[in-house]
Design an enzyme around this catalytic site. Structure first.
Site, PDB file in Angstrom:
ATOM      1  N   GLY A   1       5.236   3.777  -9.124  1.00  0.00           N
ATOM      2  CA  GLY A   1       5.991   2.533  -9.277  1.00  0.00           C
ATOM      3  C   GLY A   1       5.042   1.342  -9.204  1.00  0.00           C
ATOM      4  N   HIS A   2       4.207   1.324  -8.156  1.00  0.00           N
ATOM      5  CA  HIS A   2       3.216   0.243  -8.019  1.00  0.00           C
ATOM      6  C   HIS A   2       2.273   0.228  -9.227  1.00  0.00           C
ATOM      7  CE1 HIS A   2       3.955   1.250  -3.595  1.00  0.00           C
ATOM      8  NE2 HIS A   2       4.284  -0.023  -3.657  1.00  0.00           N
TER       9      HIS A   2
ATOM     10  N   HIS B   1       2.178   4.397  -5.184  1.00  0.00           N
ATOM     11  CA  HIS B   1       2.721   5.464  -6.022  1.00  0.00           C
ATOM     12  C   HIS B   1       2.836   4.925  -7.443  1.00  0.00           C
ATOM     13  CE1 HIS B   1       6.390   3.137  -5.686  1.00  0.00           C
ATOM     14  NE2 HIS B   1       6.350   3.239  -4.357  1.00  0.00           N
TER      15      HIS B   1
ATOM     16  N   MET C   1      11.007   5.965  -6.677  1.00  0.00           N
ATOM     17  CA  MET C   1       9.759   6.107  -5.914  1.00  0.00           C
ATOM     18  C   MET C   1       9.684   5.016  -4.864  1.00  0.00           C
ATOM     19  SD  MET C   1       6.847   7.213  -8.570  1.00  0.00           S
ATOM     20  CE  MET C   1       7.055   8.699  -9.548  1.00  0.00           C
TER      21      MET C   1
ATOM     22  N   GLY D   1       8.922  -5.360  -8.669  1.00  0.00           N
ATOM     23  CA  GLY D   1       9.741  -4.246  -9.146  1.00  0.00           C
ATOM     24  C   GLY D   1      11.231  -4.527  -8.986  1.00  0.00           C
ATOM     25  N   GLN D   2      12.001  -4.064  -9.952  1.00  0.00           N
ATOM     26  CA  GLN D   2      13.464  -4.148  -9.890  1.00  0.00           C
ATOM     27  C   GLN D   2      14.005  -3.301  -8.723  1.00  0.00           C
ATOM     28  OE1 GLN D   2      15.683  -5.985 -11.259  1.00  0.00           O
ATOM     29  NE2 GLN D   2      17.515  -4.855 -10.631  1.00  0.00           N
ATOM     30  N   LYS D   3      13.181  -2.364  -8.260  1.00  0.00           N
ATOM     31  CA  LYS D   3      13.564  -1.530  -7.109  1.00  0.00           C
ATOM     32  C   LYS D   3      14.051  -2.407  -5.953  1.00  0.00           C
ATOM     33  CE  LYS D   3      13.107   1.740  -3.866  1.00  0.00           C
ATOM     34  NZ  LYS D   3      12.246   1.226  -2.838  1.00  0.00           N
TER      35      LYS D   3
ATOM     36  N   GLY E   1       0.808  -1.216   0.000  1.00  0.00           N
ATOM     37  CA  GLY E   1       0.000   0.000   0.000  1.00  0.00           C
ATOM     38  C   GLY E   1       0.839   1.262   0.000  1.00  0.00           C
TER      39      GLY E   1
END
Ligand code: AMP
Length: 280
Positions: A36-37, A34, A185, A148-150, A31
């Site tokens: 990115g999600h 942003h 983000m 995500g690669q994040k 949750g």
């Protein structure tokens, strides 16, 4: 958008969808959403007939000294954002629904990928992640799941888990979505004061500097690390958990750059721990 709060109803939805021959894309999140999600949800919308996004702040992935209660939560805004990209289902279970009293089964990668990078600083974190993702896969039964690669290390651990435990879902890893100035983000960015927000660009600038050096032919990992630390220092980022230069698949440290290499940083800006990475 349908909002589902129980495991039973979520399983029923997925079972019915499968009976109708529909494919399900799944985006697990904690949750405070942003862009990115949302990029993950958008990709799922492109690939699959139905898109399920879960919002669940998973207590088992927080260490005893990490503040679970301070993790940002904003379900009203999350609902609006998910509806704006036409997500079909928001799965929003309670902690009791996922971990009823007496809960005692955990999933853990015991290999090198789970011992590298963040492991030392966040003991138990990836065990909590693998456990909740396993449960969510069993509840949602997705055809494709988006990460995500994040969170590079998490992505590798999940891919390995899906292979090792024969899950019937494909894993797609999506690129890091950044703010205009390059900051990756993150839900945690809301904790940054104005001064810390200005400092925080130092992390991406350090990664960009590393990329420049590599383009010019530098292969020495220690030299690149030194430059990364210098750039972060110049931005007032002094508390650094790690700067790692590792093989992008195995996460083994490299001395001389060769093949796909992950350059990853975890550092504190103020009280907020930020992570970022690039693959070169
Ligand atoms: P979280 O809510 O932080 O657990 O993240 C949920 C998913 O969104 C994870 O797979 C993250 O890697 C992904 N994610 C978080 N931030 C970004 C970003 N800036 N760009 C792309 N994916 C992201």
């Amino acid at each position: 958008m349908k909002i589902i709060r129980t495991i039973k109803a979520m399983k029923r939805f997925s079972r019915d969808a499968k009976k109708r021959g529909k494919t399900i894309g799944f985006v697990p999140t904690m949750g405070a959403l942003h862009n990115g999600h949302l990029s993950l949800a958008r990709q799922s919308k492109k690939d699959c007939d139905l898109t399920v996004v879960s919002v669940f702040v998973n207590p088992t992935q927080f260490g005893p000294r990490e503040d679970l209660s301070k993790y940002p939560r904003n379900i009203r805004k999350d609902k609006k954002l998910l509806a704006s990209v036409n997500v079909d289902v928001l799965f929003f279970p309670s902690v009791d629904e996922i971990y009823p009293g007496g809960y005692s089964t955990y999933v853990e990668n015991t290999g090198n990928v789970a011992k590298a990078m963040c492991a030392r600083f966040r003991p138990g974190h990836f065990k909590g992640v693998a456990t909740v993702v396993t449960k969510l896969f069993n509840i949602v039964s997705p055809d494709i799941s988006y990460f995500g690669q994040k969170d590079a290390q998490q992505a590798i651990i999940i891919k390995k888990m899906v292979k090792d435990l024969n899950f019937d879902t494909r894993i797609k890893i999506m690129p890091i979505v950044r703010e205009k100035d390059g900051l990756a983000m993150s839900s945690r960015n809301v904790h940054l004061s104005r001064i810390d927000r200005n400092k925080s660009v130092g992390i991406y600038r350090a990664l960009k500097k590393a990329k420049e050096l590599i383009k010019k032919g530098t292969k020495d990992a220690d030299l690149i690390k030194k430059e990364i630390c210098r750039v972060m220092d110049n931005h007032g980022i002094f508390i650094v958990d790690y700067v790692k230069i590792v093989n992008a698949e195995t996460l083994e440290p490299v001395k001389k750059l060769r093949g796909r290499t992950l350059i990853a940083i975890a550092a504190y800006v103020g009280k907020t721990r930020l992570i970022d990475n690039i693959v070169v």
